[in-house]
Design a protein around this motif. Structure first.
Motif, PDB file in Angstrom:
ATOM      1  N   ILE A   1       0.471  -1.227   0.034  1.00  0.00           N
ATOM      2  CA  ILE A   1      -0.129   0.225   0.063  1.00  0.00           C
ATOM      3  C   ILE A   1       1.036   1.625   0.003  1.00  0.00           C
ATOM      4  O   ILE A   1       0.582   2.372  -0.623  1.00  0.00           O
ATOM      5  CB  ILE A   1      -0.634  -0.408   1.279  1.00  0.00           C
ATOM      6  N   SER A   2       1.651   1.485   0.612  1.00  0.00           N
ATOM      7  CA  SER A   2       2.786   2.034   0.936  1.00  0.00           C
ATOM      8  C   SER A   2       4.009   2.675  -0.041  1.00  0.00           C
ATOM      9  O   SER A   2       4.467   3.503  -0.094  1.00  0.00           O
ATOM     10  CB  SER A   2       3.474   2.512   2.662  1.00  0.00           C
ATOM     11  N   ALA A   3       4.212   1.393  -0.602  1.00  0.00           N
ATOM     12  CA  ALA A   3       5.238   1.107  -1.177  1.00  0.00           C
ATOM     13  C   ALA A   3       5.732   2.419  -2.526  1.00  0.00           C
ATOM     14  O   ALA A   3       6.750   2.588  -2.502  1.00  0.00           O
ATOM     15  CB  ALA A   3       5.542  -0.194  -2.270  1.00  0.00           C
ATOM     16  N   PRO A   4       4.461   2.630  -3.507  1.00  0.00           N
ATOM     17  CA  PRO A   4       4.961   3.257  -4.155  1.00  0.00           C
ATOM     18  C   PRO A   4       5.633   4.690  -4.211  1.00  0.00           C
ATOM     19  O   PRO A   4       6.028   5.751  -4.679  1.00  0.00           O
ATOM     20  CB  PRO A   4       3.171   3.748  -4.778  1.00  0.00           C
ATOM     21  N   ILE A   5       5.363   5.312  -2.236  1.00  0.00           N
ATOM     22  CA  ILE A   5       5.585   6.346  -2.301  1.00  0.00           C
ATOM     23  C   ILE A   5       6.779   6.392  -0.851  1.00  0.00           C
ATOM     24  O   ILE A   5       7.052   7.691  -0.025  1.00  0.00           O
ATOM     25  CB  ILE A   5       4.632   7.560  -1.451  1.00  0.00           C
ATOM     26  N   GLU A   6       6.895   5.597  -0.030  1.00  0.00           N
ATOM     27  CA  GLU A   6       6.991   4.962   0.785  1.00  0.00           C
ATOM     28  C   GLU A   6       8.973   5.635   0.751  1.00  0.00           C
ATOM     29  O   GLU A   6       9.629   6.059   2.065  1.00  0.00           O
ATOM     30  CB  GLU A   6       6.866   3.964   1.579  1.00  0.00           C
ATOM     31  N   GLU A   7       9.476   5.646  -0.396  1.00  0.00           N
ATOM     32  CA  GLU A   7      11.125   6.331   0.032  1.00  0.00           C
ATOM     33  C   GLU A   7      10.920   7.282  -0.093  1.00  0.00           C
ATOM     34  O   GLU A   7      11.757   8.166   0.763  1.00  0.00           O
ATOM     35  CB  GLU A   7      11.673   5.409  -1.422  1.00  0.00           C
ATOM     36  N   ALA A   8      10.388   8.398  -1.282  1.00  0.00           N
ATOM     37  CA  ALA A   8      10.048   9.463  -1.266  1.00  0.00           C
ATOM     38  C   ALA A   8       9.629  10.401   0.215  1.00  0.00           C
ATOM     39  O   ALA A   8      10.723  10.937   1.398  1.00  0.00           O
ATOM     40  CB  ALA A   8       8.750   9.851  -1.727  1.00  0.00           C
ATOM     41  N   LEU A   9       8.533   9.090   0.767  1.00  0.00           N
ATOM     42  CA  LEU A   9       8.567  10.184   2.161  1.00  0.00           C
ATOM     43  C   LEU A   9       9.607   9.640   3.468  1.00  0.00           C
ATOM     44  O   LEU A   9      10.408  10.548   4.378  1.00  0.00           O
ATOM     45  CB  LEU A   9       7.132   9.467   3.162  1.00  0.00           C
ATOM     46  N   ARG A  10      10.423   8.489   3.315  1.00  0.00           N
ATOM     47  CA  ARG A  10      11.470   8.503   4.563  1.00  0.00           C
ATOM     48  C   ARG A  10      12.302   9.263   4.021  1.00  0.00           C
ATOM     49  O   ARG A  10      13.066  10.245   5.257  1.00  0.00           O
ATOM     50  CB  ARG A  10      11.984   7.280   4.388  1.00  0.00           C
ATOM     51  N   LEU A  11      12.912   9.967   2.684  1.00  0.00           N
ATOM     52  CA  LEU A  11      13.951  11.011   2.832  1.00  0.00           C
ATOM     53  C   LEU A  11      13.650  12.247   3.140  1.00  0.00           C
ATOM     54  O   LEU A  11      14.142  13.084   3.888  1.00  0.00           O
ATOM     55  CB  LEU A  11      13.923  11.048   0.622  1.00  0.00           C
ATOM     56  N   CYS A  12      12.418  12.833   3.223  1.00  0.00           N
ATOM     57  CA  CYS A  12      11.401  13.672   4.020  1.00  0.00           C
ATOM     58  C   CYS A  12      11.898  13.664   4.860  1.00  0.00           C
ATOM     59  O   CYS A  12      12.062  14.581   5.471  1.00  0.00           O
ATOM     60  CB  CYS A  12      10.487  13.589   3.221  1.00  0.00           C
ATOM     61  N   PHE A  13      11.216  12.453   5.982  1.00  0.00           N
ATOM     62  CA  PHE A  13      10.990  12.580   6.966  1.00  0.00           C
ATOM     63  C   PHE A  13      12.457  12.591   7.619  1.00  0.00           C
ATOM     64  O   PHE A  13      12.720  12.757   8.714  1.00  0.00           O
ATOM     65  CB  PHE A  13      10.103  10.861   6.984  1.00  0.00           C
ATOM     66  N   ASP A  14      13.630  11.470   7.257  1.00  0.00           N
ATOM     67  CA  ASP A  14      14.852  11.259   7.628  1.00  0.00           C
ATOM     68  C   ASP A  14      16.044  12.880   8.012  1.00  0.00           C
ATOM     69  O   ASP A  14      16.480  13.636   8.836  1.00  0.00           O
ATOM     70  CB  ASP A  14      15.753  10.881   6.838  1.00  0.00           C
ATOM     71  N   ALA A  15      15.605  14.064   6.733  1.00  0.00           N
ATOM     72  CA  ALA A  15      15.474  15.084   6.678  1.00  0.00           C
ATOM     73  C   ALA A  15      15.348  15.874   7.454  1.00  0.00           C
ATOM     74  O   ALA A  15      15.096  17.354   7.448  1.00  0.00           O
ATOM     75  CB  ALA A  15      15.802  15.881   5.324  1.00  0.00           C
ATOM     76  N   GLY A  16      14.083  15.196   8.698  1.00  0.00           N
ATOM     77  CA  GLY A  16      13.335  16.418   9.249  1.00  0.00           C
ATOM     78  C   GLY A  16      12.779  17.706   8.712  1.00  0.00           C
ATOM     79  O   GLY A  16      11.855  18.395   9.521  1.00  0.00           O
ATOM     80  N   GLN A  17      12.058  16.804   7.423  1.00  0.00           N
ATOM     81  CA  GLN A  17      11.020  17.500   6.882  1.00  0.00           C
ATOM     82  C   GLN A  17       9.162  17.313   7.369  1.00  0.00           C
ATOM     83  O   GLN A  17       9.411  16.073   7.178  1.00  0.00           O
ATOM     84  CB  GLN A  17      11.160  18.311   5.402  1.00  0.00           C
ATOM     85  N   PRO A  18       8.669  18.456   7.457  1.00  0.00           N
ATOM     86  CA  PRO A  18       7.214  17.852   7.087  1.00  0.00           C
ATOM     87  C   PRO A  18       6.688  16.876   5.965  1.00  0.00           C
ATOM     88  O   PRO A  18       7.192  17.208   4.510  1.00  0.00           O
ATOM     89  CB  PRO A  18       6.409  18.830   7.008  1.00  0.00           C
ATOM     90  N   CYS A  19       6.337  16.056   6.450  1.00  0.00           N
ATOM     91  CA  CYS A  19       5.671  15.090   5.182  1.00  0.00           C
ATOM     92  C   CYS A  19       4.446  15.115   5.114  1.00  0.00           C
ATOM     93  O   CYS A  19       2.742  15.040   6.012  1.00  0.00           O
ATOM     94  CB  CYS A  19       5.562  13.004   5.875  1.00  0.00           C
ATOM     95  N   ILE A  20       3.811  15.592   3.697  1.00  0.00           N
ATOM     96  CA  ILE A  20       2.569  15.721   3.476  1.00  0.00           C
ATOM     97  C   ILE A  20       1.948  15.294   2.014  1.00  0.00           C
ATOM     98  O   ILE A  20       3.030  15.417   0.758  1.00  0.00           O
ATOM     99  CB  ILE A  20       2.237  17.328   2.711  1.00  0.00           C
ATOM    100  N   VAL A  21       1.237  14.127   1.808  1.00  0.00           N
ATOM    101  CA  VAL A  21       0.627  12.782   1.528  1.00  0.00           C
ATOM    102  C   VAL A  21      -0.475  13.535   0.162  1.00  0.00           C
ATOM    103  O   VAL A  21      -1.447  14.096   0.969  1.00  0.00           O
ATOM    104  CB  VAL A  21       0.666  11.897   1.813  1.00  0.00           C
ATOM    105  N   SER A  22      -0.493  13.871  -0.789  1.00  0.00           N
ATOM    106  CA  SER A  22      -1.551  14.713  -1.786  1.00  0.00           C
ATOM    107  C   SER A  22      -1.931  13.063  -2.245  1.00  0.00           C
ATOM    108  O   SER A  22      -1.417  12.070  -3.203  1.00  0.00           O
ATOM    109  CB  SER A  22      -1.139  15.636  -2.603  1.00  0.00           C
TER     110      SER A  22
END
Length: 500
Positions: free
Chosen positions: A236-257
């Motif tokens: 379910i999360s596979a299409p966006i998980e890598e992009a989310l982790r990059l943002c999260f690890d960088a300390g940025q807010p993750c916004i899923v549209s």
């Protein structure tokens, strides 16, 4: 189109996916000139192609170099097929996934495998297997040409078996062919076991160590259940998980549209709060600064905000200061967020860094949809203590265009688990008709008011509706067509006419 198969008369091997199931997933598209196995392209060719290549290689490279080439080709292909099975059927037990290699060989017409014994323990890294190969495509071509070899010659098949097993055990597994029909034997016989269990001075061991094993670290193929337990990752999360982790690890807010019921919430939680079973969500439309501050005092989880584009200016100002870690969901596209005048520039500059777009269920590839349905099937089966539906049911459910969200898919699976009814009836129970926009009283009132005031340009109105739907879906023509109750071709034709 599906290739007709006489499945009823075919003996089915044990384990999943069975040969019968593999054959049922073959699709021939004469318009594109392709043959697919559940969305992955395969090719059909005469069996002598490999023999012709072998002979050409022997004339160019010599016997030993050809042996190394074909062993390595088979090894890499086996490793790739191990990954293919894991990705295509993520809910398989690791035992079924491992033994699927023998069924793939039968499915492709390469060889029929008869198991003498196949003992494996993945936790302890133990393996010992002995198999009889009937009608090997490599050896049969040599025998049919009236040739005899002094040594076994199924080099590609041996390499494939070694590569496939190595991918699962995370350490080198070597198969050796003991006898071969190209030697005049009745069948081919192979033995497989870990490399360290063979004699170190064995020429096959030396060749395997020095020339066959790729120069890359080996690790076990990640089994879906183990992966889920460790990382929380799922299809379910596979299409966006890598992009989310990059943002999260960088300390940025993750916004899923993305659209509602597409799995946005599950995907975001899997990254930002994987240890929280049921995280609390705040609604941006009603959130106040006081409620935000109170939540931060009483909760250890990050602030999760649904409909984040509807946050008040006061809340936006507080969040843009960077003192409250937060993440959010929105159905608005990045383009719509950029042009939304309700969103202050400072706040948009904060959330725009981590905007990730989640695809709708129907916009995913066939393989992705099947993996999602398989994952949800396992969840429902565990909850209701029932059997997971068979591969054909999962494939049919993933292929239907009558369900647009994950909650509908889950509902169908629950109904099947409880009633054991037929699939189409279950789908009909959850499929919702396309909404008739003309029944909206607000639209009826606007039409009445506009006509009372003057002339209503119907053609201009239709063009505006089409362009608005297209913009809402951020240029996704198929998704815009679904919003309008049209086919993709119908909308494309009308928008082309609009542009002319």
């Amino acid at each position: 189109m599906k290739i007709p198969m006489k499945l009823d008369s075919m003996p089915d091997r044990g384990g999943k996916p069975s040969v019968r199931e593999l054959l049922s997933l073959v699709d021939f598209n004469p318009l594109k000139g392709t043959i697919d196995l559940s969305g992955a392209r395969i090719v059909m060719q005469r069996a002598n192609v490999g023999h012709i290549m072998r002979e050409e290689l022997r004339s160019l490279l010599g016997e030993e170099a050809t042996r190394v080439f074909l062993l390595r080709q088979g090894y890499l292909t086996g490793r790739a097929d191990a990954r293919f099975v894991q990705e295509m059927w993520p809910m398989l037990s690791i035992g079924d996934a491992f033994t699927a290699g023998t069924r793939l060989h039968t499915f492709t017409g390469t060889v029929r495998v008869e198991t003498v014994h196949n003992d494996f323990d993945f936790k302890r890294g133990r393996f010992s297997g002995e198999f009889i190969w009937h009608t090997s495509v490599e050896a049969e071509q040599i025998a049919q040409n009236g040739l005899r070899t002094s040594e076994p010659c199924c080099w590609t098949l041996v390499g494939y078996a070694s590569g496939y097993a190595t991918a699962f055990f995370g350490k080198p597994i070597l198969y050796k062919e003991i006898s071969c029909i190209a030697q005049g034997k009745d069948h081919c016989r192979v033995i497989g076991k870990p490399l360290e269990d063979w004699k170190p001075d064995d020429p096959a061991v030396i060749r395997f160590k020095e020339q066959i094993i790729p120069r890359e670290p080996t690790r076990p193929a990640a089994h879906p259940k183990a992966s889920r337990a460790v990382t929380g990752a799922n299809p379910i999360s596979a299409p966006i998980e890598e992009a989310l982790r990059l943002c999260f690890d960088a300390g940025q807010p993750c916004i899923v549209s993305g659209p509602d019921d597409s799995g946005r919430r599950r995907a975001l939680c899997a990254v930002v709060c994987p240890q929280t079973a049921e995280p609390e969500w705040l609604d941006g439309a009603t959130l106040t600064v006081g409620a935000l501050d109170e939540f931060r005092k009483t909760s250890k989880q990050p602030v999760l905000i649904d409909r984040i584009e509807q946050c008040s200016r006061a809340v936006q100002h507080r969040l843009s200061q960077g003192r409250a870690p937060f993440h959010g969901l929105t159905t608005a596209s990045p383009k719509q967020l950029r042009s939304d005048r309700r969103i202050e520039t400072a706040f948009f500059s904060v959330i725009a860094v981590g905007i990730v777009v989640m695809p709708a269920f129907q916009d995913r590839t066939e393989i992705e949809r099947r993996n999602v349905v398989g994952w949800l099937s396992q969840e429902v089966a565990t909850r209701f203590r029932t059997q997971v539906p068979d591969a054909e049911t999962i494939a049919a459910l993933a292929a239907t265009d009558r369900l647009i969200g994950l909650s509908q898919v889950t509902g169908v699976l629950k109904r099947l688990a409880l009633s054991q009814g037929d699939l189409q009836s279950a789908i009909s129970a959850f499929a919702r008709p396309v909404q008739d926009s003309t029944s909206d009283p607000r639209l009826e009132g606007w039409i009445s008011d506009t006509l009372s005031a003057g002339v209503l340009d119907v053609n201009a109105l239709e063009r505006k509706v089409r362009s608005t739907a297209f913009d809402l879906e951020d240029g996704n023509l198929a998704a815009a067509a679904r919003r309008l109750g049209l086919t993709r071709a119908q909308l494309a034709y009308r928008m082309k006419a609009d542009a002319d």
